[in-house]
Design an enzyme around this catalytic site. Sequence first.
Site, PDB file in Angstrom:
ATOM      1  N   ASP A  85      76.831   1.767 152.989  1.00 34.70           N
ATOM      2  CA  ASP A  85      77.626   0.681 153.563  1.00 34.70           C
ATOM      3  C   ASP A  85      79.031   1.200 153.881  1.00 34.70           C
ATOM      4  O   ASP A  85      79.682   1.803 153.021  1.00 34.70           O
ATOM      5  CB  ASP A  85      77.681  -0.453 152.522  1.00 34.70           C
ATOM      6  CG  ASP A  85      78.249  -1.732 153.078  1.00 34.70           C
ATOM      7  OD1 ASP A  85      78.150  -1.953 154.299  1.00 34.70           O
ATOM      8  OD2 ASP A  85      78.779  -2.534 152.277  1.00 34.70           O
ATOM      9  N   HIS A  86      79.498   0.993 155.087  1.00 38.71           N
ATOM     10  CA  HIS A  86      80.840   1.424 155.513  1.00 38.71           C
ATOM     11  C   HIS A  86      81.110   2.895 155.202  1.00 38.71           C
ATOM     12  O   HIS A  86      82.133   3.244 154.593  1.00 38.71           O
ATOM     13  CB  HIS A  86      81.933   0.555 154.877  1.00 38.71           C
ATOM     14  CG  HIS A  86      81.936  -0.827 155.426  1.00 38.71           C
ATOM     15  ND1 HIS A  86      82.440  -1.146 156.659  1.00 38.71           N
ATOM     16  CD2 HIS A  86      81.436  -1.980 154.930  1.00 38.71           C
ATOM     17  CE1 HIS A  86      82.260  -2.438 156.884  1.00 38.71           C
ATOM     18  NE2 HIS A  86      81.646  -2.967 155.857  1.00 38.71           N
ATOM     19  N   HIS A 178      85.199  -9.811 154.815  1.00 36.89           N
ATOM     20  CA  HIS A 178      84.611  -9.499 153.508  1.00 36.89           C
ATOM     21  C   HIS A 178      85.289 -10.336 152.436  1.00 36.89           C
ATOM     22  O   HIS A 178      86.486 -10.570 152.497  1.00 36.89           O
ATOM     23  CB  HIS A 178      84.834  -8.020 153.156  1.00 36.89           C
ATOM     24  CG  HIS A 178      84.008  -7.076 153.982  1.00 36.89           C
ATOM     25  ND1 HIS A 178      84.549  -5.993 154.623  1.00 36.89           N
ATOM     26  CD2 HIS A 178      82.688  -7.053 154.253  1.00 36.89           C
ATOM     27  CE1 HIS A 178      83.590  -5.328 155.252  1.00 36.89           C
ATOM     28  NE2 HIS A 178      82.451  -5.955 155.052  1.00 36.89           N
ATOM     29  N   GLY A 210      78.784 -11.737 154.645  1.00 37.43           N
ATOM     30  CA  GLY A 210      77.808 -12.829 154.577  1.00 37.43           C
ATOM     31  C   GLY A 210      78.070 -13.873 153.502  1.00 37.43           C
ATOM     32  O   GLY A 210      77.356 -14.868 153.429  1.00 37.43           O
TER      33      GLY A 210
HETATM   34  P1  13P Z   1      80.725 -10.083 151.476  1.00 39.88           P
HETATM   35  O1  13P Z   1      81.269  -9.301 150.325  1.00 39.88           O
HETATM   36  O2  13P Z   1      81.717 -10.963 152.097  1.00 39.88           O
HETATM   37  O3  13P Z   1      79.457 -10.783 151.126  1.00 39.88           O
HETATM   38  O4  13P Z   1      80.365  -9.001 152.605  1.00 39.88           O
HETATM   39  C1  13P Z   1      79.513  -7.934 152.305  1.00 39.88           C
HETATM   40  C2  13P Z   1      79.512  -6.911 153.370  1.00 39.88           C
HETATM   41  O5  13P Z   1      79.728  -7.185 154.520  1.00 39.88           O
HETATM   42  C3  13P Z   1      79.234  -5.518 152.972  1.00 39.88           C
HETATM   43  O6  13P Z   1      79.356  -4.643 154.039  1.00 39.88           O
END
Ligand code: 13P
Length: 288
Positions: A85-86, A178, A210
């Site tokens: 992720d990222h 986020h 999300g």
């Molecule tokens: P949230 O932490 O807002 O649920 O977002 C998660 C996210 O986008 C991880 O890349």
Amino acid sequence: MPIVSAKEMLKTAREQGYAVGQFNINNLEWTKAILLTAQEQQSPVILGVSEGAGKYMAGYKTVVAMVREMIDFYGITVPVAIHLDHGSFEGAKAAMEAGFSSVMFDGSHYDIEENIAKTKEIVALATPLGISVEAEVGGIGGEEDGVIGNGEIADPEECRQIAQLGISMLAAGIGNIHGTYPENWAGLSMDVLKEIGETTNNIPLVLHGGTGIPDAMVKEAISYGVSKINVNTEAQLVFAAATRKYIEANLDLKGKGFDPRKLLKPGADAIAAVVKEKMDLFGSSHKA
Ligand code: 13P
């Protein structure tokens, strides 16, 4: 089922009009809760691993081994992707070498030329290995692993250019953030999302942030091509609340209530409940 890339599961999701959840993992308990829920729901699932969480869990290879062995031990048959992720440019390369089946290269903080050049390099490394690649245009707001993004609205023309590079999925900033959303949040820019969906050749779109998006907005976003939705903060919040409740009720700090398995169970159960609810909302339950 072995660990798979996210490409096919998201292509099918886009075609059939639902989204697959990416749930971030931080330890064995979270991973187990998510995998068992995915199996129960008969849903494909993407396990998100931030670079920070990867370090915390003793490195990407440890994460891959843990997930692989857990799939074997519990007889998980639904498709599971392990996704960075990222990721930074170097992080994405390291995760691929360690056996991740999917990586995000987040080049949204570079100018578009550099984002394109670096995304291309990652795609060139990933494609022969069957690894899916997520690219990003337009930063996501809020904080992620200590990085504060401003929350941009992506330019559909830049999205069109990045979508042509052979990536499997595209994250575009559309006012998403986020963490939790502020009271005065303007909502997702549906017009921009719709335009991006129309100009990117049916590539699966990714919705970050999300946690806390109203259900109706989530469904509308899916109707415009969002096929992967990332959830992290909500799992963290319910985990913390459930653990705190357990501690307040059971721990007397004189030696009672210290069984670590019992201590972490309410939090893990709370995460499982969130995952189930999201899989139903996103429409991925019974799609494995
Ligand atoms: P949230 O932490 O807002 O649920 O977002 C998660 C996210 O986008 C991880 O890349």
